[in-house]
Design a protein around this motif. Structure first.
Motif, PDB file in Angstrom:
ATOM      1  N   GLY A  31       0.722  -1.326  -0.248  1.00  0.00           N
ATOM      2  CA  GLY A  31       0.062   0.112   0.134  1.00  0.00           C
ATOM      3  C   GLY A  31       0.746   1.325  -0.020  1.00  0.00           C
ATOM      4  N   VAL A  32       2.099   1.081  -0.316  1.00  0.00           N
ATOM      5  CA  VAL A  32       2.857   2.306  -0.437  1.00  0.00           C
ATOM      6  C   VAL A  32       4.073   1.676  -1.245  1.00  0.00           C
ATOM      7  CG1 VAL A  32       4.277   1.791   1.873  1.00  0.00           C
ATOM      8  CG2 VAL A  32       4.243   3.913   0.915  1.00  0.00           C
ATOM      9  N   PRO A  33       4.421   2.955  -2.182  1.00  0.00           N
ATOM     10  CA  PRO A  33       4.032   4.140  -2.524  1.00  0.00           C
ATOM     11  C   PRO A  33       2.500   3.860  -3.411  1.00  0.00           C
ATOM     12  CG  PRO A  33       5.579   3.402  -4.198  1.00  0.00           C
ATOM     13  CD  PRO A  33       5.541   2.358  -3.286  1.00  0.00           C
ATOM     14  N   ARG A  34       1.726   5.079  -3.121  1.00  0.00           N
ATOM     15  CA  ARG A  34       0.391   5.110  -3.927  1.00  0.00           C
ATOM     16  C   ARG A  34       0.377   6.363  -4.677  1.00  0.00           C
ATOM     17  NH1 ARG A  34      -4.536   3.606   0.370  1.00  0.00           N
ATOM     18  NH2 ARG A  34      -3.766   1.742   0.824  1.00  0.00           N
ATOM     19  N   THR A  35       1.332   7.071  -4.937  1.00  0.00           N
ATOM     20  CA  THR A  35       1.614   8.115  -5.839  1.00  0.00           C
ATOM     21  C   THR A  35       2.753   8.110  -6.471  1.00  0.00           C
ATOM     22  OG1 THR A  35       2.508   9.725  -4.261  1.00  0.00           O
ATOM     23  CG2 THR A  35      -0.068   9.470  -4.488  1.00  0.00           C
ATOM     24  N   MET A  36       2.929   8.854  -7.528  1.00  0.00           N
ATOM     25  CA  MET A  36       4.467   9.079  -8.124  1.00  0.00           C
ATOM     26  C   MET A  36       5.163   9.916  -6.964  1.00  0.00           C
ATOM     27  SD  MET A  36       4.629   7.506 -10.906  1.00  0.00           S
ATOM     28  CE  MET A  36       5.875   8.310 -11.531  1.00  0.00           C
ATOM     29  N   HIS A  37       4.762  10.786  -6.560  1.00  0.00           N
ATOM     30  CA  HIS A  37       5.486  11.585  -5.472  1.00  0.00           C
ATOM     31  C   HIS A  37       5.991  10.774  -4.602  1.00  0.00           C
ATOM     32  CE1 HIS A  37       6.058  14.128  -1.928  1.00  0.00           C
ATOM     33  NE2 HIS A  37       6.718  15.079  -2.815  1.00  0.00           N
ATOM     34  N   GLN A  38       5.241   9.883  -4.115  1.00  0.00           N
ATOM     35  CA  GLN A  38       5.611   8.929  -3.011  1.00  0.00           C
ATOM     36  C   GLN A  38       6.998   7.767  -3.591  1.00  0.00           C
ATOM     37  OE1 GLN A  38       2.898   6.420  -1.083  1.00  0.00           O
ATOM     38  NE2 GLN A  38       1.790   8.342  -0.054  1.00  0.00           N
ATOM     39  N   ALA A  39       6.565   7.509  -4.819  1.00  0.00           N
ATOM     40  CA  ALA A  39       7.577   6.427  -5.402  1.00  0.00           C
ATOM     41  C   ALA A  39       8.990   7.349  -5.621  1.00  0.00           C
ATOM     42  CB  ALA A  39       7.165   5.931  -6.752  1.00  0.00           C
ATOM     43  N   GLU A  40       8.905   8.556  -5.903  1.00  0.00           N
ATOM     44  CA  GLU A  40      10.246   9.181  -6.186  1.00  0.00           C
ATOM     45  C   GLU A  40      11.005   9.266  -4.971  1.00  0.00           C
ATOM     46  OE1 GLU A  40       8.753  12.468  -8.569  1.00  0.00           O
ATOM     47  OE2 GLU A  40       8.739  11.256 -10.271  1.00  0.00           O
ATOM     48  N   HIS A  41      10.280   9.835  -3.947  1.00  0.00           N
ATOM     49  CA  HIS A  41      10.666  10.038  -2.796  1.00  0.00           C
ATOM     50  C   HIS A  41      11.178   8.844  -1.862  1.00  0.00           C
ATOM     51  CE1 HIS A  41      10.476  14.283  -2.362  1.00  0.00           C
ATOM     52  NE2 HIS A  41       9.763  14.280  -3.197  1.00  0.00           N
ATOM     53  N   LEU A  42      10.357   7.841  -2.257  1.00  0.00           N
ATOM     54  CA  LEU A  42      10.779   6.326  -1.468  1.00  0.00           C
ATOM     55  C   LEU A  42      12.085   6.022  -2.204  1.00  0.00           C
ATOM     56  CD1 LEU A  42      10.083   4.166   0.338  1.00  0.00           C
ATOM     57  CD2 LEU A  42       8.840   3.064  -1.663  1.00  0.00           C
ATOM     58  N   ASN A  43      12.351   6.052  -3.235  1.00  0.00           N
ATOM     59  CA  ASN A  43      13.804   5.847  -3.735  1.00  0.00           C
ATOM     60  C   ASN A  43      14.973   6.580  -3.140  1.00  0.00           C
ATOM     61  OD1 ASN A  43      12.698   4.132  -5.725  1.00  0.00           O
ATOM     62  ND2 ASN A  43      12.593   6.089  -7.241  1.00  0.00           N
ATOM     63  N   GLU A  44      14.594   7.960  -2.710  1.00  0.00           N
ATOM     64  CA  GLU A  44      15.592   8.650  -1.864  1.00  0.00           C
ATOM     65  C   GLU A  44      15.822   8.109  -0.405  1.00  0.00           C
ATOM     66  OE1 GLU A  44      14.195  12.653  -2.116  1.00  0.00           O
ATOM     67  OE2 GLU A  44      14.490  12.716  -4.197  1.00  0.00           O
ATOM     68  N   ILE A  45      14.880   7.674   0.098  1.00  0.00           N
ATOM     69  CA  ILE A  45      14.788   7.157   1.445  1.00  0.00           C
ATOM     70  C   ILE A  45      15.511   5.989   1.308  1.00  0.00           C
ATOM     71  CG2 ILE A  45      13.479   6.351   3.442  1.00  0.00           C
ATOM     72  CD1 ILE A  45      11.339   8.232   2.629  1.00  0.00           C
ATOM     73  N   LEU A  46      15.154   5.106   0.549  1.00  0.00           N
ATOM     74  CA  LEU A  46      15.777   3.564   0.392  1.00  0.00           C
ATOM     75  C   LEU A  46      17.441   3.880   0.096  1.00  0.00           C
ATOM     76  CD1 LEU A  46      13.258   1.766  -1.579  1.00  0.00           C
ATOM     77  CD2 LEU A  46      13.787   1.404   0.915  1.00  0.00           C
ATOM     78  N   SER A  47      17.614   4.869  -0.707  1.00  0.00           N
ATOM     79  CA  SER A  47      19.141   4.983  -1.241  1.00  0.00           C
ATOM     80  C   SER A  47      19.986   5.437   0.370  1.00  0.00           C
ATOM     81  CB  SER A  47      19.384   6.150  -2.281  1.00  0.00           C
ATOM     82  OG  SER A  47      20.641   6.513  -2.358  1.00  0.00           O
ATOM     83  N   HIS A  48      19.462   6.378   1.007  1.00  0.00           N
ATOM     84  CA  HIS A  48      19.775   6.642   2.194  1.00  0.00           C
ATOM     85  C   HIS A  48      20.020   5.577   3.349  1.00  0.00           C
ATOM     86  CE1 HIS A  48      20.506   9.290   5.883  1.00  0.00           C
ATOM     87  NE2 HIS A  48      19.471   8.607   6.503  1.00  0.00           N
ATOM     88  N   HIS A  49      19.371   4.658   3.187  1.00  0.00           N
ATOM     89  CA  HIS A  49      19.358   3.425   3.992  1.00  0.00           C
ATOM     90  C   HIS A  49      20.134   2.338   3.297  1.00  0.00           C
ATOM     91  CE1 HIS A  49      16.905   4.845   7.494  1.00  0.00           C
ATOM     92  NE2 HIS A  49      16.071   5.323   6.761  1.00  0.00           N
ATOM     93  N   ASN A  50      20.746   2.449   2.346  1.00  0.00           N
ATOM     94  CA  ASN A  50      21.211   1.631   1.375  1.00  0.00           C
ATOM     95  C   ASN A  50      20.634   0.345   0.893  1.00  0.00           C
ATOM     96  OD1 ASN A  50      23.664   0.415   0.150  1.00  0.00           O
ATOM     97  ND2 ASN A  50      24.334  -0.729   2.021  1.00  0.00           N
ATOM     98  N   ARG A  51      19.359   0.512   0.605  1.00  0.00           N
ATOM     99  CA  ARG A  51      18.221  -0.204   0.296  1.00  0.00           C
ATOM    100  C   ARG A  51      17.982  -0.129  -1.377  1.00  0.00           C
ATOM    101  NH1 ARG A  51      16.654  -4.114   4.164  1.00  0.00           N
ATOM    102  NH2 ARG A  51      16.575  -2.873   6.372  1.00  0.00           N
TER     103      ARG A  51
END
Length: 220
Positions: free
Chosen positions: A93-113
């Motif tokens: 149920g996440v990401p649910r929007t393009m905005h969430q998807a793009e920012h999720l990439n940044e969060i994952l990169s920060h956590h080495n994911r």
């Protein structure tokens, strides 16, 4: 023994499940947990926890609309701080929007994911409305309750219908999915990590198809 070995040897770092309301994502995540050592990040659970403390968020959730992306993303960032790196992340149920998807990439990169695969469970509108209209959940713990069961097998709570599973809210949820979430299918397809699954099958057949797709990803 086979399941234990698969969990130990899994190279998957991140999986996203995308599907309309009623497509059975929770059920399929339970199936994945039999194969992978997973940590579940549920967008629905996140917003429901927030809604318990905020009446405005509660009203938005009951209407079938989405809450602000930044609230959800901030909670995900916090959760990742406490998840061991050897666990496979499963996003529901996440990401649910393009905005969430793009920012999720940044969060994952920060956590080495990273995300290895995105599973899209397809289901037509008629099947969605039928499933959600009949769905019941536990009045205490919120777990799904199968048709015919008089109480929750987990905690003994009584079956109730979620407020966002009433017909008007279902239609809004479906429309929200089509407008805001469906574009993610093309987004992840262009990245070469999307697998489409027919959700209008028996639970076991959907689970089998998902596991086959993930085995293919692992062996690439």
């Amino acid at each position: 023994q086979e399941q234990k070995t698969n969990k130990t040897e899994s190279k998957m770092k991140g999986i996203i499940l995308i599907g309309p309301p009623g497509s059975g994502k929770d059920t399929q995540i339970a199936e994945l947990a039999k194969v992978y050592d997973i940590a579940i990040i549920s967008g629905g659970d996140i917003v429901r926890e927030i809604a318990k403390k905020d009446s405005k968020i509660h009203a938005i959730l009951d209407s079938g609309d989405l809450i602000d992306d930044e609230i959800v993303l901030s909670e995900i960032d916090k959760k990742l701080d406490n998840i061991p790196e050897n666990k496979t992340l499963v996003f529901d149920g996440v990401p649910r929007t393009m905005h969430q998807a793009e920012h999720l990439n940044e969060i994952l990169s920060h956590h080495n994911r990273l995300i290895d695969a995105v599973i899209y469970i397809e289901l037509d509108e008629g099947a969605i409305i039928d499933r959600l209209s009949r769905r019941r959940v536990c009045s205490i713990c919120g777990a799904n309750i199968l048709n015919g069961q008089r109480k929750c097998l987990i905690c003994g709570g009584r079956p109730i219908q979620r407020e966002d599973d009433f017909p008007a809210a279902i239609m809004r949820r479906v429309q929200t999915f089509l407008e805001r979430t469906l574009p993610l299918v093309n987004y992840y397809q262009n990245k070469g990590i999307l697998a489409e699954i027919d959700g209008d099958q028996q639970i076991s057949d959907v689970a089998k198809d998902i596991k086959e797709k993930l085995r293919y990803v692992q062996n690439r």
